[in-house]
Design a protein around this motif. Sequence first.
Motif, mmCIF file in Angstrom:
data_model
loop_
_atom_site.group_PDB
_atom_site.id
_atom_site.type_symbol
_atom_site.label_atom_id
_atom_site.label_comp_id
_atom_site.label_asym_id
_atom_site.label_seq_id
_atom_site.Cartn_x
_atom_site.Cartn_y
_atom_site.Cartn_z
ATOM 1 N N ILE A 46 0.860 -1.185 0.000
ATOM 2 C CA ILE A 46 0.000 0.000 0.000
ATOM 3 C C ILE A 46 0.895 1.233 0.000
ATOM 4 C CG2 ILE A 46 -1.605 1.331 1.426
ATOM 5 C CD1 ILE A 46 -2.890 -1.297 2.228
ATOM 6 N N ALA A 47 0.621 2.149 -0.906
ATOM 7 C CA ALA A 47 1.422 3.368 -1.013
ATOM 8 C C ALA A 47 1.148 4.297 0.165
ATOM 9 C CB ALA A 47 1.111 4.091 -2.319
ATOM 10 N N PRO A 48 2.189 4.912 0.725
ATOM 11 C CA PRO A 48 1.990 5.886 1.800
ATOM 12 C C PRO A 48 1.127 7.057 1.324
ATOM 13 C CG PRO A 48 4.304 5.274 1.630
ATOM 14 C CD PRO A 48 3.603 4.689 0.437
ATOM 15 N N HIS A 49 0.408 7.624 2.259
ATOM 16 C CA HIS A 49 -0.451 8.802 2.052
ATOM 17 C C HIS A 49 -1.681 8.507 1.208
ATOM 18 C CE1 HIS A 49 2.820 10.806 3.995
ATOM 19 N NE2 HIS A 49 3.636 10.446 3.026
ATOM 20 N N SER A 50 -2.052 7.245 1.078
ATOM 21 C CA SER A 50 -3.298 6.879 0.414
ATOM 22 C C SER A 50 -4.415 6.936 1.452
ATOM 23 C CB SER A 50 -3.213 5.467 -0.168
ATOM 24 O OG SER A 50 -2.188 5.393 -1.124
ATOM 25 N N VAL A 51 -5.585 7.380 1.026
ATOM 26 C CA VAL A 51 -6.725 7.511 1.933
ATOM 27 C C VAL A 51 -7.750 6.429 1.603
ATOM 28 C CG1 VAL A 51 -8.601 9.020 2.681
ATOM 29 C CG2 VAL A 51 -6.328 9.977 2.245
ATOM 30 N N TYR A 52 -8.249 5.783 2.651
ATOM 31 C CA TYR A 52 -9.189 4.676 2.509
ATOM 32 C C TYR A 52 -10.391 4.866 3.427
ATOM 33 C CZ TYR A 52 -5.308 2.213 0.323
ATOM 34 O OH TYR A 52 -4.276 1.851 -0.491
ATOM 35 N N GLN A 53 -11.493 4.229 3.050
ATOM 36 C CA GLN A 53 -12.652 4.070 3.925
ATOM 37 C C GLN A 53 -12.751 2.568 4.155
ATOM 38 O OE1 GLN A 53 -14.258 6.848 4.887
ATOM 39 N NE2 GLN A 53 -15.843 5.910 6.114
ATOM 40 N N PHE A 54 -12.603 2.145 5.411
ATOM 41 C CA PHE A 54 -12.571 0.730 5.744
ATOM 42 C C PHE A 54 -13.795 0.318 6.549
ATOM 43 C CE2 PHE A 54 -7.733 1.220 5.869
ATOM 44 C CZ PHE A 54 -7.535 0.589 4.658
ATOM 45 N N ASP A 55 -14.173 -0.949 6.386
ATOM 46 C CA ASP A 55 -15.139 -1.610 7.262
ATOM 47 C C ASP A 55 -14.377 -2.682 8.017
ATOM 48 O OD1 ASP A 55 -17.387 -0.178 6.398
ATOM 49 O OD2 ASP A 55 -17.790 -1.603 4.776
ATOM 50 N N LEU A 56 -14.393 -2.612 9.338
ATOM 51 C CA LEU A 56 -13.810 -3.646 10.179
ATOM 52 C C LEU A 56 -14.951 -4.580 10.565
ATOM 53 C CD1 LEU A 56 -11.787 -1.244 10.316
ATOM 54 C CD2 LEU A 56 -11.201 -2.039 12.591
ATOM 55 N N LEU A 57 -14.864 -5.837 10.137
ATOM 56 C CA LEU A 57 -15.916 -6.816 10.396
ATOM 57 C C LEU A 57 -15.670 -7.437 11.765
ATOM 58 C CD1 LEU A 57 -16.091 -8.460 6.856
ATOM 59 C CD2 LEU A 57 -17.212 -6.388 7.699
ATOM 60 N N LEU A 58 -16.431 -7.002 12.743
ATOM 61 C CA LEU A 58 -16.221 -7.402 14.132
ATOM 62 C C LEU A 58 -16.583 -8.868 14.338
ATOM 63 C CD1 LEU A 58 -17.679 -4.173 15.770
ATOM 64 C CD2 LEU A 58 -15.324 -4.652 15.082
ATOM 65 N N PRO A 59 -15.921 -9.557 15.275
ATOM 66 C CA PRO A 59 -16.167 -10.988 15.485
ATOM 67 C C PRO A 59 -17.499 -11.272 16.154
ATOM 68 C CG PRO A 59 -14.588 -10.166 17.079
ATOM 69 C CD PRO A 59 -14.852 -9.044 16.124
ATOM 70 N N GLY A 60 -18.158 -10.242 16.621
ATOM 71 C CA GLY A 60 -19.475 -10.362 17.252
ATOM 72 C C GLY A 60 -20.103 -8.986 17.276
ATOM 73 N N VAL A 62 -20.892 -5.548 18.833
ATOM 74 C CA VAL A 62 -20.333 -4.610 19.802
ATOM 75 C C VAL A 62 -21.228 -3.378 19.776
ATOM 76 C CG1 VAL A 62 -18.351 -3.175 20.432
ATOM 77 C CG2 VAL A 62 -17.979 -5.442 19.436
ATOM 78 N N LEU A 63 -21.863 -3.091 20.898
ATOM 79 C CA LEU A 63 -22.761 -1.944 20.993
ATOM 80 C C LEU A 63 -23.748 -1.901 19.822
ATOM 81 C CD1 LEU A 63 -20.240 0.778 22.210
ATOM 82 C CD2 LEU A 63 -21.819 -0.587 23.586
ATOM 83 N N GLU A 64 -24.373 -3.053 19.585
ATOM 84 C CA GLU A 64 -25.435 -3.216 18.590
ATOM 85 C C GLU A 64 -24.988 -3.119 17.139
ATOM 86 O OE1 GLU A 64 -28.783 -0.756 19.612
ATOM 87 O OE2 GLU A 64 -28.700 -1.358 21.710
ATOM 88 N N THR A 65 -23.696 -3.284 16.858
ATOM 89 C CA THR A 65 -23.226 -3.312 15.473
ATOM 90 C C THR A 65 -22.191 -4.408 15.295
ATOM 91 O OG1 THR A 65 -22.394 -1.978 13.633
ATOM 92 C CG2 THR A 65 -21.365 -1.608 15.768
ATOM 93 N N ASP A 66 -22.089 -4.898 14.068
ATOM 94 C CA ASP A 66 -21.064 -5.910 13.776
ATOM 95 C C ASP A 66 -20.003 -5.379 12.809
ATOM 96 O OD1 ASP A 66 -22.538 -5.813 11.451
ATOM 97 O OD2 ASP A 66 -22.994 -7.955 11.393
ATOM 98 N N THR A 67 -20.072 -4.069 12.504
ATOM 99 C CA THR A 67 -19.112 -3.449 11.587
ATOM 100 C C THR A 67 -18.715 -2.076 12.106
ATOM 101 O OG1 THR A 67 -20.183 -4.559 9.724
ATOM 102 C CG2 THR A 67 -18.726 -2.731 9.195
ATOM 103 N N GLN A 98 -19.876 5.847 15.747
ATOM 104 C CA GLN A 98 -18.946 4.722 15.790
ATOM 105 C C GLN A 98 -17.851 4.914 16.844
ATOM 106 O OE1 GLN A 98 -18.715 2.001 12.688
ATOM 107 N NE2 GLN A 98 -20.723 2.348 13.590
ATOM 108 N N GLN A 99 -17.767 6.093 17.456
ATOM 109 C CA GLN A 99 -16.723 6.395 18.445
ATOM 110 C C GLN A 99 -16.755 5.412 19.619
ATOM 111 O OE1 GLN A 99 -14.318 8.790 18.442
ATOM 112 N NE2 GLN A 99 -14.908 9.741 16.521
ATOM 113 N N ASP A 100 -17.954 5.125 20.124
ATOM 114 C CA ASP A 100 -18.071 4.203 21.257
ATOM 115 C C ASP A 100 -17.706 2.775 20.867
ATOM 116 O OD1 ASP A 100 -18.819 6.275 22.917
ATOM 117 O OD2 ASP A 100 -20.978 5.847 22.782
#
Length: 109
Positions: A46-60, A62-67, A98-100
Amino acid sequence: MNDKRKQVRTEISAEIEVRDHHSGEPVGRLVNLSPSGMMLFVGREIAPHSVYQFDLLLPGVVLETDTLTLGAESLWCQPCESGEFCAGFHLIDIPPDQQDVLAALIQGE
C-alpha cells in the motif's frame, strides 16, 4: 523503525477482517488499534499517504453493530516475515455513532 506514536496501540487477539467500504473487497486483517491509528496485515503493498474508507468486520456484536466503519490514511508499508505486508494507518474519520464502538474494541469489550 523509530516509533513516533503518541498513543499505545492495543493488540487485537480476535480475527477482524478489514474490507474496502466502497468495493467490499478484502484488504487485510487488523493487528493493533488505538484511538488514532492501526496496523493491518495486508496482501499487497500500500502506497503511503493513500486515503481509505474501511469496514472492520467485528467478530461479534459490539454496541449493537457488527461493523466499524472508519477513514484512514496509510503512513507506511513494509514486508512482514509471513510474506504479507504490514501497513500502518492514521485514523482520520470516525463517524460520531462509531466512536463508542472503537473505544469498546480498544478496551476489549
